[in-house]
Design a protein around this motif. Structure first.
Motif, PDB file in Angstrom:
ATOM      1  N   SER A 242       0.904  -1.134   0.210  1.00 21.82           N
ATOM      2  CA  SER A 242       0.091   0.303   0.172  1.00 21.82           C
ATOM      3  C   SER A 242       0.577   1.256  -0.447  1.00 21.82           C
ATOM      4  O   SER A 242       2.320   1.139   0.645  1.00 21.82           O
ATOM      5  CB  SER A 242      -1.194   0.021   1.212  1.00 21.82           C
ATOM      6  N   GLU A 244       0.722   4.048   1.945  1.00 20.27           N
ATOM      7  CA  GLU A 244       0.938   4.234   3.534  1.00 20.27           C
ATOM      8  C   GLU A 244       2.496   3.220   3.931  1.00 20.27           C
ATOM      9  O   GLU A 244       3.390   3.057   4.434  1.00 20.27           O
ATOM     10  CB  GLU A 244       0.103   3.611   4.147  1.00 20.27           C
ATOM     11  N   GLU A 245       2.455   1.751   3.445  1.00 20.54           N
ATOM     12  CA  GLU A 245       3.449   0.881   3.819  1.00 20.54           C
ATOM     13  C   GLU A 245       4.630   1.291   2.941  1.00 20.54           C
ATOM     14  O   GLU A 245       5.820   1.671   3.654  1.00 20.54           O
ATOM     15  CB  GLU A 245       2.867  -0.527   3.469  1.00 20.54           C
ATOM     16  N   TRP A 247       5.471   5.175   2.036  1.00 21.29           N
ATOM     17  CA  TRP A 247       6.012   5.496   2.834  1.00 21.29           C
ATOM     18  C   TRP A 247       6.845   5.536   4.047  1.00 21.29           C
ATOM     19  O   TRP A 247       8.198   6.130   5.105  1.00 21.29           O
ATOM     20  CB  TRP A 247       5.234   7.069   3.447  1.00 21.29           C
ATOM     21  N   ARG A 277       5.945  12.826   0.721  1.00 19.15           N
ATOM     22  CA  ARG A 277       5.400  11.167   0.709  1.00 19.15           C
ATOM     23  C   ARG A 277       4.960  11.856  -0.040  1.00 19.15           C
ATOM     24  O   ARG A 277       3.671  10.542  -0.550  1.00 19.15           O
ATOM     25  CB  ARG A 277       3.955  12.032   2.275  1.00 19.15           C
ATOM     26  N   GLU A 281       3.866   8.375  -2.693  1.00 17.75           N
ATOM     27  CA  GLU A 281       2.713   8.007  -2.706  1.00 17.75           C
ATOM     28  C   GLU A 281       2.257   7.629  -4.411  1.00 17.75           C
ATOM     29  O   GLU A 281       1.637   6.927  -4.873  1.00 17.75           O
ATOM     30  CB  GLU A 281       1.382   8.666  -1.734  1.00 17.75           C
TER      31      GLU A 281
END
Length: 718
Positions: A242, A244-245, A247, A277, A281
């Motif tokens: 993902s 989030e993972e 970053w 970030r 992403e």
């Protein structure tokens, strides 16, 4: 309506060696009608119109032997069939399929010609023939013809049907080594060599390329683990699922980072030097989309991207990448700047033969993301003097092979071995490939199966590398030519029983024999197919069989005329006769000289270390001895045959009947005497084909003891 036109009476693709040349050709039978009375120098304005349409004709040598020779013939006067030959060759060359061989010969029928021209692909050749006729008609009658449109259509056919440039280079390298090649599909799958000596390639993959190694290479995370275990420097990284993972992993690893698809190649979906970030992403979304699943986050290693091509255990080529930039002028947008400053480079293109890719900043996701990181889009207008980074990777096309430091080469070859690939493209980031690895930060970032070869064959700068010869050495060693023993039998009399007997003789001495003759297709003593198998396609079945170490082919003269031989060269060529042409009149073979041209095809393809087995009782066949590049064995029913006796005086090998025995002799010495089995003993003079079979087996090194035993055990099935 004018009848100054060319009609096609017959168009045939000759797949193998033929009466024209050793290579495949298209043979067209032409009726030039009234043009028989109008050579080129009698057609007003024709020379000027034709040369304006095809200026490349100026370099055609024709029979004069130097550039401009064909134009000289045009000015002096030559006929439409000959002109069409050169037009078709030039159209193929303009379409990117280089060819140079052509011949045109008049038949005994007025206005009818046979014209043959070399083509590397049948569909392209046929289309060029049709286009050439229309172009020639336009030049004769002063009517419009769009040459550029015709060439574009042919170029599209070349791209669709011909081997890709990388595979074509490899096949050319095989040909230069004397290794025969057979294209197995409409794509790039090619067999090199014959029978049990064959190898297969699919561009940069070989039949030694491990499927397991390919799977490892396609899994970037697994590749990194394997490389790390073997001491190959790799960037620290994590597999994420993902944004989030991604970053979180980037923060753990340490910024800046690289994101790339878990299963990808050719730099697709790769983003470099990410520190925020937002960028991480966005890069995750791109990599996830390109790779269709998991994404790898790695530590960013500063330096230039390099591609090292490893074949076997040797580094054979290396290329360096460069970043692509444009400089703003305060007026043009990024897309316009890319088109004017980068895409105008003739080395950039969309086709496979371009060393650098054309850049599309409004379409390529990697470039769009790179521009976003700079606060730009493809339609933004950079300020005067502002430098804009367009692409960080993907331009690996600058040859540095001779400059690579041994420590760098050692790591590249180790990486290929660790993954298990026999042919690998090792991607490495480092500052300077000429310096030792211990003096710089460096890491192997990918190991690719089926690597692209074009950057090394046609680099943007530097010396092209002979990848083909390196691959041939890898597959065949330094000496092997991939050939099995091939025996070709041509003639009109007793060629089938001759082929069957020879197949048996070789089978009994332990050879793995493939035989294609009128009575069928045989593997050893077993009949696999009882139909007539003398066609070119049936002959290919023998050469494709991995169990065969000697192949025997029967050819009729009509098969040579309609298809060509099934192989390019042979170890032994047998010609039984060349005395009757009546059955070949449909091919415009209407005299002995023309028949000689057909029959000699079998002798022309004998290898320098091979043997021609010739009937000494046929004067036409005897003349062919002078054409053979190898040795000659004459056979005749009687020892007093003039040609046979003269050959013995010169120290040559002969075979003949003496009573109920066959005598094998060389010069004045008798090599062996073989008893003629009762099957043929009653009328030995009518069985001179038995001599030819024994002579062919003798030429292949079969001992007299084995020959005698094989003859005693032979039992014809028909």
């Amino acid at each position: 309506m004018t009848s100054k036109r060319i009609e096609f009476l017959r168009v045939t693709h000759l797949n193998g060696p033929n009466i024209w040349t050793y290579r495949p050709v298209i043979e067209a039978w032409l009726d030039i009608g009234e043009l028989e009375d109008f050579p080129s120098n009698t057609l007003p304005g024709f020379y000027e119109r034709l040369t304006a349409m095809l200026p490349g004709l100026a370099v055609h040598r024709c029979g004069v032997g130097e550039p401009g020779g064909f134009l000289q013939r045009l000015r002096e006067g030559t006929w439409a069939g000959h002109i069409l030959e050169h037009v078709v060759l030039e159209l193929q060359n303009m379409a990117g399929m280089r060819t140079g061989f052509g011949k045109t010969r008049q038949t005994s029928t007025r206005g009818v010609y046979k014209m043959a021209f070399r083509t590397r692909q049948e569909q392209v050749g046929r289309a060029a023939l049709e286009a050439g006729r229309e172009l020639l008609h336009a030049a004769i009658h002063d009517t419009p013809f769009d040459v550029s449109q015709a060439v574009a259509a042919l170029h599209e056919l070349v791209d669709t049907h011909c081997l890709g440039p990388s595979t074509a280079h490899l096949v050319d390298a095989a040909t230069a080594r004397g290794i025969p090649a057979i294209r197995l599909t409409d794509g790039n799958l090619v067999q090199l060599g014959y029978g049990h000596k064959q190898r297969r390639i699919w561009t940069a993959e070989t039949d030694q390329t491990s499927a397991i190694a390919e799977e490892i290479a396609s899994d970037k995370d697994l590749t990194k683990s394997v490389l790390k275990a073997c001491g190959v420097p790799v960037p620290e990284g994590e597999l994420v699922a993902s944004a989030e993972e991604a970053w979180a992993a980037a923060q753990d690893i340490g910024l800046p980072v690289v994101l790339k698809p878990h299963d990808g190649n050719h730099g697709r979906g790769v983003s470099l030097d990410l520190s925020s970030r937002v960028d991480v992403e966005a890069a995750y979304a791109l990599a996830n989309r390109k790779g269709g699943g998991r994404v790898i986050v790695e530590r960013y290693i500063p330096g230039n991207e390099h591609r090292f091509l490893v074949i076997g255990r040797r580094l054979v080529a290396a290329a360096k990448g460069e970043t692509a930039w444009v400089t703003g002028d305060g007026k043009a947008n990024v897309l316009e700047l890319v088109n004017s400053q980068l895409n105008t480079d003739p080395r950039r293109g969309t086709m496979e033969d371009a060393p650098l890719n054309r850049l599309n900043p409004h379409e390529a996701a990697e470039i769009v993301l790179e521009l976003q990181r700079q606060g730009l889009t493809a339609y933004a207008v950079p300020a005067l003097g502002q430098k804009v980074l367009i692409q960080r990777n993907g331009n690996v096309a600058y040859d540095i092979t001779d400059e690579v430091h041994p420590s760098v080469a050692a790591v590249a070859t180790l990486a290929a071995r660790a993954v298990g690939l026999d042919v690998a493209g090792v991607d490495m980031v480092l500052e300077d490939a000429t310096r030792p690895l211990t003096e710089q930060r460096a890491a192997v970032i990918e190991v690719n199966a089926s690597p692209g070869l074009l950057a090394h064959l046609k680099p943007a700068s530097g010396q092209p590398r002979d990848i083909g010869q390196a691959l041939m050495t890898h597959l065949f060693g330094s000496q092997d030519d991939g050939r099995i023993d091939v025996v070709g039998i041509s003639g009109q009399v007793n060629t089938t029983p001759l082929a069957r007997l020879l197949g048996w003789l070789l089978h009994t001495c332990g050879r793995k024999v493939g035989l294609a003759c009128q009575e069928g297709f045989y593997l050893g003593a077993r009949c696999v197919d009882a139909r007539d198998c003398t066609s070119w396609a049936q002959g290919q079945r023998v050469l494709l069989n991995r169990s065969v170490d000697v192949a025997v082919f029967e050819h009729s003269f009509s098969a040579i005329l309609s298809e060509g031989l099934a192989y390019d060269k042979c170890r032994v060529g047998v010609v039984t006769d060349a005395s009757r042409f009546e059955a070949l009149k449909a091919f415009h073979i209407d005299n002995l000289d023309k028949l000689y041209t057909v029959a000699r095809t079998q002798v022309d393809v004998v290898l320098p270390h091979g043997v021609a087995v010739l009937n000494a009782a046929d004067a036409q066949v005897v003349e062919m001895a002078a054409l053979c590049d190898g040795e000659v064995i004459f056979y005749a029913a009687n020892a007093d045959n003039t040609a046979l006796a003269a050959h013995r005086v010169q120290g040559g090998r002969v075979i003949y009947f003496e009573g109920s025995e066959m005598v094998l002799a060389q010069g004045a010495a008798t090599h062996a005497r073989l008893h003629l089995p009762s099957l043929w003993a009653a009328a030995p003079a009518a069985c001179d084909w038995v001599l030819a079979a024994v002579a062919a087996a003798w030429a292949l090194g079969m001992s007299s003891e084995l020959l005698g035993a094989a003859l005693r055990t032979y039992k014809p099935t028909h």
